[in-house]
Design an enzyme around this catalytic site. Structure first.
Site, PDB file in Angstrom:
ATOM      1  CD  GLU A   1      -2.869  -1.233   2.343  1.00 14.54           C
ATOM      2  OE1 GLU A   1      -2.518  -0.638   3.375  1.00 14.54           O
ATOM      3  OE2 GLU A   1      -3.915  -1.892   2.273  1.00 14.54           O
TER       4      GLU A   1
ATOM      5  CD  GLU B   1      -4.362  -5.588   1.809  1.00 19.12           C
ATOM      6  OE1 GLU B   1      -5.112  -5.052   2.653  1.00 19.12           O
ATOM      7  OE2 GLU B   1      -3.121  -5.487   1.826  1.00 19.12           O
TER       8      GLU B   1
END
Length: 881
Positions: A484, A550
């Protein structure tokens, strides 16, 4: 940057990527001793002398950590049970010296013959260390870095009597981090080049010693004067292939690094033999020289191609690489396992995301996020094999190794190679620690955290080393800069512009896990999530990011699972109030329970923890079946892939897991298994359409789709059956069943049975939905009559049991039966065990046969079947004669 990087890498000695024979390479795994630095006054030179007495030192776990050794000696309680972890001193409070330890191993090794070289290899130490051998310090400066391997030439320090001693002092991470409840604690754990979860996360409590220790394997290796390092195998598979039939040729390219450790010029041959082809190259090595050697390419006819799970088989080749010195025989050898395949990526303009192809065929990615096998780094080939096999059994085809953990070990990749699991490997950063977001729990501001780790050159050389370690595995498909967030700018460009082209130019490197270059996030947000319970219709009807890295949901295990780590006094079901708040037991909360809200209550009022866990499995199954079905229904239209957050837990957490830490599967696994099968019939709850999803490269023709309804008494209502075909590698809508469903399910709910039959009328896909009434409650399930279910069990062969469930005609559906393989004496589940299906329902007058595989010699076996509306049965299995 590139020239400086080459200089640094050229001076780095690291070990080979594959084991040699037992005579050339062996592991130092037994007989280690250890002591805390506070109890040892002598120097490393003294301690590493064989005359120094170790009588008062205790047995050490190597590979392992300080905490695993303390656990062995019962100096700390099991941190995975109850609230025990709170009883273990945290390094942030004790100081680093508390977990600084000496590790010592006596090594019996004959004095080397003339021309022989002896090497010490350490595959992983966390975090710093000084290494001594027979009273000599081997490293000039303290070694640092969890992911940087070490190799030392110990030939000149060997004892002529064959009695040798290795001593390693291991220092904890430079920054231990404050485990203050944040993601990665206060974030400073990321100042090291190490894993970040050890300071705590929302799925784990902190690891108190931060995994200080010799955490990976230690080897002794013997060679001649020339050493073979870092073999690299590249396979090229031109064109678009199919898994069966005669294959057009593939191209094999092999290179390796050679080092001449002698003071003389040496001439020899680097060579290998593969499928009857001998490939070689003459090499001249100057004294002390290191040379990269590229062998002539091999054009291999009719190769056996490696494919991802469900798309084909996974054959592996073994390439024996040798360097033969003229007149002196084999100096060094390495045996490399590899698969022949080529990974391609392209941009899908329809979805707005990358799509992955293998051997020219695009593959819809169904993946799972992986943290680490064990939070305390207790790795084994057997556990890796079991966990990756579970992922294969879920009908997934990719595992993403999350960036807050580590580069997985070669044994993990061996299992992925075996089971056809593609791997997306992150490097060691996360947006949580590395400054992506404002976070009041972090010690330093975003600008400072953005520069983590403190030692950028260490990160770069560690990355180079890890790339070399695992790059030959066919399962490795994607490198990812971080979780991320992009790496610090200089590290990012070193990886992207130098390391990848130089060391592994055949794979896709994505800069971070939810990057626009992977999945254009036109919907806004962070490009991943959500992470909790969702209405099943959401998976089907609400478009999310086109390659979601995710997205996940709940994952509480069943009651037997909860009993393994929750004390009896704390086995209390959560209580949900009308306002949505909940009363949750402190141990459940400590183990990161994630709320099921009112979803469990829809199956009836929860009576106790056992009842809660039983009903939670229904939610688990529905959530993950719905997730994969919803994404698959829009493949190549909205999506090119999805990766579940997450599929396993390295600690006894209560969220995001398809099996628990003890390797006991729950209903999540089988919901995924059902939804992800290669050819799957499914029901779209948005518009009541029946669909087929074909995740193979071959169109399926003359298959029959059958749709039926069943009420609580087992009465069947036929809807339709129709011959059709399923186009290759896509999902397709066929017919609606809405009118029949509204009528059948309006009051109490109903069962919808969808089956796909082949020409022999054999079931290819079997999918049973339990539908709620108009009020959203599953009243029908609470009113089901007892089903007349019989069980027959037999031992098929060593390690395999077959269970047949037969449901009587003219009765109720035998619903949601949990099958458990037990030790008949203790009545405890055998773990791990691998079920061809579980949580199965059997229609009236039908039967299902389930195969159970297990490892180990267990003579007294039994099978327990526990159903929603059938009597529990305990079935012993006759021993083998």
């Amino acid at each position: 940057m590139k020239s400086k990087l080459l200089i640094v890498l050229g001076g780095l000695l690291v070990l080979c990527s594959r084991p040699l024979t037992a005579q050339q390479l062996y592991e130092l795994s037994d007989g280690w001793k250890c002591a805390p630095v506070s109890s040892v006054k002598e120097s490393g030179a003294v301690i590493s002398g064989t005359a120094y007495a170790l009588n008062s030192w205790q047995t050490a776990v190597v590979p392992g950590t300080v905490l695993t050794t303390q656990l062995l000696h019962k100096q700390v309680p099991d941190p995975f049970y109850g609230m025990n972890n709170q009883l273990i001193p945290d390094i942030h409070n004790t100081g680093r010296d508390y977990y600084t330890y000496w590790f010592v191993k006596d090594v019996e090794e004959a004095y080397p013959a003339a021309g022989q070289q002896v090497w010490l290899q350490l595959r992983g130490v966390n975090y710093g260390c000084d290494v001594y051998y027979n009273s000599h310090k081997l490293n000039r400066v303290t070694h640092k870095g969890m992911f940087l391997r070490q190799e030392y030439n110990i030939t000149q320090w060997m004892q002529k009597n064959g009695h040798n001693r290795l001593a390693v002092i291991v220092y904890p991470p430079d920054e231990t981090g404050n485990a203050n409840g944040g993601q990665g604690g206060d974030g400073t754990i990321a100042k090291n080049v190490s894993h970040q979860y050890v300071a705590g996360w929302d799925w784990i409590q902190p690891i108190r010693d931060r995994n200080t220790g010799i955490w990976d394997k230690v080897f002794i290796k013997k060679t001649g004067g020339v050493v073979v390092r870092h073999p690299h195998i590249i396979t090229e598979v031109p064109g678009v292939r199919i898994p069966t039939g005669v294959q057009q040729p593939a191209i094999i390219k092999v290179s390796a690094e050679l080092q001449n450790t002698t003071a003389a010029t040496l001439t020899g041959t680097l060579q290998y033999v593969l499928d009857g082809h001998k490939i070689s190259e003459q090499v001249i090595l100057a004294p002390g020289a290191t040379k990269q050697v590229q062998l002539p390419r091999l054009v291999l006819d009719n190769p056996r191609l490696w494919w991802p799970n469900n798309y084909g088989s996974q054959p592996l080749y073994t390439l024996p690489l040798q360097f033969v010195v003229n007149g002196k025989g084999v100096s060094d050898a390495d045996s490399v396992s590899f698969g022949i395949r080529e990974i391609q990526t392209s941009w899908n303009t329809t979805t707005g995301s990358k799509e992955i192809a293998v051997n020219g065929q695009k593959v819809f990615i169904k993946g799972g996020n992986w943290i680490i096998s064990d939070a305390m780094l207790r790795f084994s080939p057997e556990r890796y094999d079991a966990e990756v096999r579970y992922h294969r059994d879920m009908n997934l085809n990719l595992i993403r190794v999350w960036g807050g953990a580590l580069t997985e070990r070669p044994e993990f990749y061996n299992a992925c190679d075996k089971y056809g699991m593609l791997v997306m490997q992150d490097f060691w950063t996360s947006g949580d620690c590395n400054g992506k977001w404002v976070d009041p729990l972090k010690k330093e501001d975003q600008w400072t955290r953005r520069k983590y780790p403190d030692d950028h050159p260490l990160f770069i050389v560690s990355a180079a080393d890890q790339i070399k370690m695992i790059r030959n595995h066919p399962s490795l498909a994607i490198w990812c800069g971080g979780n991320e967030i992009t790496l610090a700018e200089d590290i990012h460009h070193a990886l992207k512009d130098s390391l990848m082209p130089m060391l592994d130019g055949t794979r896709w490197f994505v800069d971070y896990s939810n990057s626009d270059s992977m999945s254009y996030n036109r919907l806004g947000g962070n490009g991943d999530g959500p992470y909790g319970l969702q209405d099943i219709k959401t998976f089907w009807g609400t478009q999310t990011w086109p390659f979601n890295s995710e997205v996940g949901s709940v994952g509480v295990g069943d009651y037997e699972s909860l009993q393994r780590f929750i004390p009896a006094a704390n086995l209390k079901a959560p209580v949900y109030k009308a306002d949505g708040s909940a009363i949750v037991d402190s141990v459940w909360d400590y183990h990161k329970y994630i709320g099921y809200d009112s979803s469990v209550e829809a199956y009836g009022k929860v009576m106790d923890a056992a009842d809660f866990a039983r009903k939670a499995q229904l939610v688990n199954y529905n959530q993950y079946r719905g997730l994969i079905e919803g994404f698959s229904s829009h493949q190549w239209e909205w999506y090119s892939g999805v990766i579940i957050w997450k599929t396993q837990n390295p600690w006894t957490a209560m969220r995001g897991q398809m099996y628990d830490y003890y390797l006991d599967p729950n209903a999540c696994l089988f919901g995924l298994r059902n939804a992800g099968e290669p050819l799957h019939i499914m029901f779209n709850p948005m518009d009541s359409m029946v669909m087929l999803c074909n995740n193979t490269f071959t169109a399926q023709r003359d298959v029959m789709m059958v749709a039926k309804l069943y009420d609580k008494a087992g009465k069947e209502t036929f809807i339709t059956q129709v011959f059709t075909e399923a186009p290759a590698n896509r999902a397709r809508r066929y017919f609606g069943v809405g009118e029949a469903l509204v009528k059948a399910a309006k009051k109490d709910g109903a069962f919808l049975s969808l089956q796909l039959l082949d020409k022999q009328q054999q079931v290819i896909s079997d999918n049973l939905y339990w539908l709620p009434g108009a009020d959203g409650k599953y009243t029908m399930l609470q009113q089901l009559p007892v089903a007349s279910l019989t069980t027959q069990c037999r031992r098929v062969r060593a390690g395999e049991v077959e269970v047949t469930l037969q449901n009587a005609a003219n009765g109720a559906v035998a619903f949601f039966n949990r099958i458990s393989l037990l030790d008949a004496s203790s009545k405890q589940r055998i773990l791990p065990a691998f079920y061809s299906d579980n949580y199965v329902s059997v229609l009236p007058g039908q039967q299902k046969t389930i195969t159970i595989s297990y490892t180990g010699a267990i003579s007294n076996l039994a099978v327990m079947v526990t159903g929603w509306n059938s009597k529990e049965t305990f079935n012993t299995i006759a021993n083998e004669k």
